[in-house]
Design a protein around this motif. Structure first.
Motif, PDB file in Angstrom:
ATOM      1  N   ALA A  85       0.817  -1.215   0.000  1.00 48.91           N
ATOM      2  CA  ALA A  85       0.000   0.000   0.000  1.00 48.91           C
ATOM      3  C   ALA A  85       0.848   1.261   0.000  1.00 48.91           C
ATOM      4  CB  ALA A  85      -0.949  -0.005   1.185  1.00 48.91           C
ATOM      5  N   ASP A  86       2.099   1.186   0.460  1.00 51.69           N
ATOM      6  CA  ASP A  86       2.978   2.353   0.449  1.00 51.69           C
ATOM      7  C   ASP A  86       3.148   2.906  -0.963  1.00 51.69           C
ATOM      8  OD1 ASP A  86       3.382   2.228   3.143  1.00 51.69           O
ATOM      9  OD2 ASP A  86       5.404   1.415   3.018  1.00 51.69           O
ATOM     10  N   TYR A  87       3.044   2.048  -1.951  1.00 47.01           N
ATOM     11  CA  TYR A  87       3.284   2.461  -3.323  1.00 47.01           C
ATOM     12  C   TYR A  87       2.002   2.799  -4.086  1.00 47.01           C
ATOM     13  CZ  TYR A  87       7.717   0.216  -2.287  1.00 47.01           C
ATOM     14  OH  TYR A  87       8.901  -0.145  -1.712  1.00 47.01           O
ATOM     15  N   ASP A  88       0.854   2.440  -3.539  1.00 49.96           N
ATOM     16  CA  ASP A  88      -0.407   2.607  -4.258  1.00 49.96           C
ATOM     17  C   ASP A  88      -0.780   4.074  -4.417  1.00 49.96           C
ATOM     18  OD1 ASP A  88      -0.663  -0.115  -4.433  1.00 49.96           O
ATOM     19  OD2 ASP A  88      -2.080  -0.281  -2.781  1.00 49.96           O
ATOM     20  N   CYS A  89      -1.434   4.377  -5.532  1.00 47.72           N
ATOM     21  CA  CYS A  89      -1.938   5.719  -5.789  1.00 47.72           C
ATOM     22  C   CYS A  89      -3.454   5.690  -5.877  1.00 47.72           C
ATOM     23  CB  CYS A  89      -1.397   6.237  -7.124  1.00 47.72           C
ATOM     24  SG  CYS A  89       0.268   6.845  -6.978  1.00 47.72           S
ATOM     25  N   PRO A  90      -4.121   6.757  -5.438  1.00 47.24           N
ATOM     26  CA  PRO A  90      -5.560   6.831  -5.643  1.00 47.24           C
ATOM     27  C   PRO A  90      -5.860   6.761  -7.136  1.00 47.24           C
ATOM     28  CG  PRO A  90      -4.800   8.596  -4.208  1.00 47.24           C
ATOM     29  CD  PRO A  90      -3.582   7.924  -4.770  1.00 47.24           C
ATOM     30  N   GLY A  91      -6.880   6.048  -7.508  1.00 52.58           N
ATOM     31  CA  GLY A  91      -7.247   5.953  -8.919  1.00 52.58           C
ATOM     32  C   GLY A  91      -6.503   4.850  -9.639  1.00 52.58           C
ATOM     33  N   GLY A  92      -5.652   4.106  -8.944  1.00 48.62           N
ATOM     34  CA  GLY A  92      -4.944   2.999  -9.574  1.00 48.62           C
ATOM     35  C   GLY A  92      -3.546   3.370 -10.008  1.00 48.62           C
ATOM     36  N   SER A  93      -2.835   2.389 -10.522  1.00 53.34           N
ATOM     37  CA  SER A  93      -1.445   2.602 -10.889  1.00 53.34           C
ATOM     38  C   SER A  93      -1.268   3.085 -12.322  1.00 53.34           C
ATOM     39  CB  SER A  93      -0.654   1.312 -10.678  1.00 53.34           C
ATOM     40  OG  SER A  93      -1.184   0.280 -11.479  1.00 53.34           O
ATOM     41  N   ASN A  94      -2.336   3.144 -13.099  1.00 51.98           N
ATOM     42  CA  ASN A  94      -2.258   3.645 -14.467  1.00 51.98           C
ATOM     43  C   ASN A  94      -2.322   5.172 -14.431  1.00 51.98           C
ATOM     44  OD1 ASN A  94      -2.679   4.504 -17.092  1.00 51.98           O
ATOM     45  ND2 ASN A  94      -4.204   2.944 -17.550  1.00 51.98           N
ATOM     46  N   PRO A  95      -1.259   5.857 -14.825  1.00 53.91           N
ATOM     47  CA  PRO A  95      -1.266   7.323 -14.774  1.00 53.91           C
ATOM     48  C   PRO A  95      -2.429   7.955 -15.532  1.00 53.91           C
ATOM     49  CG  PRO A  95       0.939   6.540 -15.251  1.00 53.91           C
ATOM     50  CD  PRO A  95       0.027   5.348 -15.308  1.00 53.91           C
ATOM     51  N   ASN A  96      -2.918   7.311 -16.587  1.00 57.04           N
ATOM     52  CA  ASN A  96      -4.041   7.869 -17.342  1.00 57.04           C
ATOM     53  C   ASN A  96      -5.357   7.809 -16.575  1.00 57.04           C
ATOM     54  OD1 ASN A  96      -2.513   8.500 -19.665  1.00 57.04           O
ATOM     55  ND2 ASN A  96      -2.572   6.354 -20.278  1.00 57.04           N
ATOM     56  N   ALA A  97      -5.420   7.003 -15.501  1.00 59.97           N
ATOM     57  CA  ALA A  97      -6.646   6.866 -14.720  1.00 59.97           C
ATOM     58  C   ALA A  97      -6.645   7.716 -13.450  1.00 59.97           C
ATOM     59  CB  ALA A  97      -6.844   5.392 -14.344  1.00 59.97           C
ATOM     60  N   LEU A  98      -5.591   8.493 -13.226  1.00 64.36           N
ATOM     61  CA  LEU A  98      -5.516   9.306 -12.017  1.00 64.36           C
ATOM     62  C   LEU A  98      -6.516  10.454 -12.060  1.00 64.36           C
ATOM     63  CD1 LEU A  98      -1.658   9.478 -11.566  1.00 64.36           C
ATOM     64  CD2 LEU A  98      -3.272   8.121 -10.241  1.00 64.36           C
ATOM     65  N   PRO A  99      -7.049  10.859 -10.897  1.00 62.14           N
ATOM     66  CA  PRO A  99      -7.999  11.971 -10.867  1.00 62.14           C
ATOM     67  C   PRO A  99      -7.325  13.290 -11.207  1.00 62.14           C
ATOM     68  CG  PRO A  99      -7.390  11.341  -8.648  1.00 62.14           C
ATOM     69  CD  PRO A  99      -6.761  10.322  -9.576  1.00 62.14           C
ATOM     70  N   GLY A 100      -8.096  14.217 -11.724  1.00 63.60           N
ATOM     71  CA  GLY A 100      -7.563  15.536 -12.048  1.00 63.60           C
ATOM     72  C   GLY A 100      -6.835  15.527 -13.381  1.00 63.60           C
ATOM     73  N   THR A 101      -6.489  16.686 -13.848  1.00 63.96           N
ATOM     74  CA  THR A 101      -5.841  16.793 -15.148  1.00 63.96           C
ATOM     75  C   THR A 101      -4.452  17.398 -15.075  1.00 63.96           C
ATOM     76  OG1 THR A 101      -6.877  18.938 -15.482  1.00 63.96           O
ATOM     77  CG2 THR A 101      -8.032  17.012 -16.376  1.00 63.96           C
ATOM     78  N   ALA A 102      -4.025  17.825 -13.884  1.00 60.99           N
ATOM     79  CA  ALA A 102      -2.733  18.503 -13.753  1.00 60.99           C
ATOM     80  C   ALA A 102      -1.592  17.497 -13.723  1.00 60.99           C
ATOM     81  CB  ALA A 102      -2.715  19.352 -12.492  1.00 60.99           C
ATOM     82  N   THR A 103      -0.938  17.310 -14.836  1.00 59.78           N
ATOM     83  CA  THR A 103       0.236  16.450 -14.909  1.00 59.78           C
ATOM     84  C   THR A 103       1.411  17.313 -15.302  1.00 59.78           C
ATOM     85  OG1 THR A 103      -1.068  14.525 -15.517  1.00 59.78           O
ATOM     86  CG2 THR A 103       1.261  14.472 -16.067  1.00 59.78           C
ATOM     87  N   THR A 104       2.460  17.260 -14.507  1.00 60.84           N
ATOM     88  CA  THR A 104       3.607  18.122 -14.705  1.00 60.84           C
ATOM     89  C   THR A 104       4.855  17.289 -14.949  1.00 60.84           C
ATOM     90  OG1 THR A 104       2.624  19.654 -13.124  1.00 60.84           O
ATOM     91  CG2 THR A 104       4.952  19.962 -13.628  1.00 60.84           C
ATOM     92  N   PRO A 105       5.575  17.532 -16.053  1.00 61.12           N
ATOM     93  CA  PRO A 105       6.872  16.870 -16.200  1.00 61.12           C
ATOM     94  C   PRO A 105       7.892  17.553 -15.297  1.00 61.12           C
ATOM     95  CG  PRO A 105       6.387  18.193 -18.142  1.00 61.12           C
ATOM     96  CD  PRO A 105       5.215  18.316 -17.218  1.00 61.12           C
TER      97      PRO A 105
END
Length: 144
Positions: A31-51
């Motif tokens: 669980a330390d590594y888990d992200c809300p919305g799953g591990s697929n970056p395209n499924a994460l909540p919100g639209t703010a993705t910053t390189p």
């Protein structure tokens, strides 16, 4: 030899690469590594993705990407070729050389020219993206 630990127990699902040795930890803290919305970056909540802190090698771009809403980060390689590898390093140590760290999400381009790792929890941790294009050496972004 150093092993990344949390209260005496090795952190889960991590492959640690230390001084040429590879260690696989137990799944106790996945669980330390888990992200809300799953591990697929395209499924994460919100639209703010910053390189963050991209690096270039052999015409490829390797970058750490970050989603502020989910507090997750992942690695991405672009302009690559089949066989190019990408992964992220994850550390609880916020200063110095960040050792020890866990190597997460090692993946490679199978077809096409880009690939991303899974997204991992960045809340209170530091991460960097690393890659090794075919025919080139290893390169990593800065820690973020």
């Amino acid at each position: 030899m150093r092993i990344l630990r949390r209260t005496g127990t090795a952190i889960a699902s991590a492959i640690l690469v230390i001084a040429g040795s590879t260690l696989t930890a137990s799944p106790a803290y996945a669980a330390d590594y888990d992200c809300p919305g799953g591990s697929n970056p395209n499924a994460l909540p919100g639209t703010a993705t910053t390189p963050v802190s991209p690096v270039h090698i052999g015409g490829r771009a390797i970058e750490l990407r970050y989603n502020r809403t989910a507090r997750c980060a992942w690695g991405r390689i672009t302009l690559g070729a089949p066989g190019d590898k990408i992964w992220v390093d994850w550390s609880r140590t916020l200063t110095g050389d960040h050792a020890p760290w866990a190597q997460l999400g090692v993946t490679q381009i199978a077809t096409g020219t880009s690939k991303f790792t899974n997204a991992y929890n960045d809340a209170g941790y530091v991460m960097r993206a690393c890659g090794q294009p075919v025919g080139y050496g290893l390169v990593c972004t800065g820690w973020y």
